[in-house]
Design an enzyme around this catalytic site. Structure first.
Site, mmCIF file in Angstrom:
data_model
loop_
_atom_site.group_PDB
_atom_site.id
_atom_site.type_symbol
_atom_site.label_atom_id
_atom_site.label_comp_id
_atom_site.label_asym_id
_atom_site.label_seq_id
_atom_site.Cartn_x
_atom_site.Cartn_y
_atom_site.Cartn_z
ATOM 1 N N ASP A 1 0.840 -1.195 0.000
ATOM 2 C CA ASP A 1 0.000 0.000 0.000
ATOM 3 C C ASP A 1 0.877 1.248 0.000
ATOM 4 O O ASP A 1 1.621 1.495 0.939
ATOM 5 C CB ASP A 1 -0.908 0.005 1.237
ATOM 6 C CG ASP A 1 -1.811 1.227 1.277
ATOM 7 O OD1 ASP A 1 -2.941 1.132 0.764
ATOM 8 O OD2 ASP A 1 -1.389 2.275 1.818
ATOM 9 N N TYR B 1 3.215 9.978 -0.723
ATOM 10 C CA TYR B 1 4.297 9.404 0.058
ATOM 11 C C TYR B 1 5.661 9.644 -0.599
ATOM 12 O O TYR B 1 6.690 9.570 0.062
ATOM 13 C CB TYR B 1 4.115 7.894 0.249
ATOM 14 C CG TYR B 1 2.883 7.467 0.995
ATOM 15 C CD1 TYR B 1 2.053 8.375 1.653
ATOM 16 C CD2 TYR B 1 2.531 6.112 1.045
ATOM 17 C CE1 TYR B 1 0.917 7.961 2.319
ATOM 18 C CE2 TYR B 1 1.396 5.696 1.728
ATOM 19 C CZ TYR B 1 0.590 6.621 2.352
ATOM 20 O OH TYR B 1 -0.541 6.192 3.006
ATOM 21 N N LYS C 1 -2.761 5.903 -4.270
ATOM 22 C CA LYS C 1 -3.849 6.833 -3.957
ATOM 23 C C LYS C 1 -3.663 8.160 -4.677
ATOM 24 O O LYS C 1 -2.532 8.642 -4.845
ATOM 25 C CB LYS C 1 -3.923 7.079 -2.444
ATOM 26 C CG LYS C 1 -3.938 5.808 -1.614
ATOM 27 C CD LYS C 1 -3.947 6.121 -0.131
ATOM 28 C CE LYS C 1 -3.661 4.883 0.692
ATOM 29 N NZ LYS C 1 -2.232 4.491 0.667
ATOM 30 N N HIS D 1 -7.563 9.771 -1.757
ATOM 31 C CA HIS D 1 -6.845 9.731 -0.485
ATOM 32 C C HIS D 1 -7.629 10.365 0.667
ATOM 33 O O HIS D 1 -7.645 9.829 1.777
ATOM 34 C CB HIS D 1 -5.487 10.418 -0.639
ATOM 35 C CG HIS D 1 -4.455 9.928 0.311
ATOM 36 N ND1 HIS D 1 -3.120 9.861 -0.002
ATOM 37 C CD2 HIS D 1 -4.552 9.458 1.574
ATOM 38 C CE1 HIS D 1 -2.450 9.383 1.028
ATOM 39 N NE2 HIS D 1 -3.288 9.129 2.004
#
Length: 276
Positions: free
Chosen positions: A45, A50, A75, A108
């Protein structure tokens, strides 16, 4: 060790235990994800925000594991919500991951102040039809956000990924979404170190009874509650430990004792007001 799978409302299977890379240093991501894949994880994930999709992709490519044996989630970040911007976002994520599709693509955060999540989800329906993602879902959505999606798109998200841990068990939201066919994924399953979860008597008693770590107990609690969970660690030993949760089973009394820790204690942002 075979990880149990759950069947999503579109027929695709998802491993119930995965590996999360939130706050994993991009420079370290390939090494850490490679360690997770070696330990047996087949569900990764990540997210555009990120900043480590490239490392995830490199680890998958280097693993030699067939693509159809790895479940990959990423996401759409908040600033890319919208009919005209979502396509560029998923294409960028796929390029960074080095993949022609992801297994699951999520919005998200709802960002109700932007009021773009409905049109974004409609665009994601097109991505699914085109094969850019197998399944589509959301993250951090509350009941009113989900209800609006259902009312205005007619499509039921496959997943809602939410903050969930023993002090914040999200029972009311789960009781709303799961009968509709929306599976629950847990982020921050170990409380992100923001309270002494591993010092709770219900957790330590279960850990002692089964000869496992407190973290293993909490991960097992998620699994036995039917939640999809992906603990995150950068430590090889803990990566292996967090995966080794299928050799014991919590009793009904142990589950109930951990359930009783729920006190509505959110440790992350509130989706109704988050504006990042």
């Amino acid at each position: 060790m075979t990880v149990p799978t759950l069947t999503l409302n579109d027929g695709h299977a998802i491993p119930q235990l995965g590996f999360g890379v939130f706050q994993v240093d991009p420079a370290e991501t390939e090494r850490i994800v490679s360690a997770a894949l070696e330990a047996g994880y087949r569900h990764i994930d990540t997210a555009a925000v990120y900043g480590n999709e490239e490392g995830v992709g490199r680890a998958i490519a280097a693993s030699g594991i067939p693509r159809d044996e790895i479940f990959v989630t990423t996401k759409l970040w908040n600033g890319d919500q919208g009919r005209d911007t979502a396509r560029g976002a998923i294409e960028t994520s796929l390029e960074k991951l080095g993949l022609d599709h992801v297994n699951l693509y999520l919005i998200h955060w709802p960002r109700p102040d932007l009021d773009r999540y409905v049109e974004t989800f409609q665009q994601m329906e097109a991505f699914k039809a085109e094969g850019l993602t197998h399944s589509i879902g959301v993250s951090n959505f509350h009941q009113p956000h989900l209800q609006r999606l259902l009312d205005e798109t007619g499509t039921v998200p496959a997943i809602n990924q939410i903050e969930l841990h023993p002090a914040f068990a999200q029972r009311a939201l789960r009781e709303f979404q799961e009968p509709l066919g929306i599976h629950t994924e847990s982020w921050g399953p170990l409380g992100q170190g923001k309270y002494d979860l591993f010092g709770e008597k219900a957790v330590t008693d279960a850990a002692e009874a089964h000869g496992v770590t407190p973290a293993q107990v909490v991960i097992r609690w998620h699994l036995q509650n039917g939640v999809i969970v992906f603990p995150k660690s950068s430590t090889p030993e803990r990566i292996v430990q967090n995966f080794d949760v299928f050799g014991f089973e919590l009793t009904g009394d142990e589950i109930a004792a951990i359930d009783a820790l729920d006190r509505g204690q959110r440790v992350g942002a509130d989706p109704d007001t988050a504006t990042f």
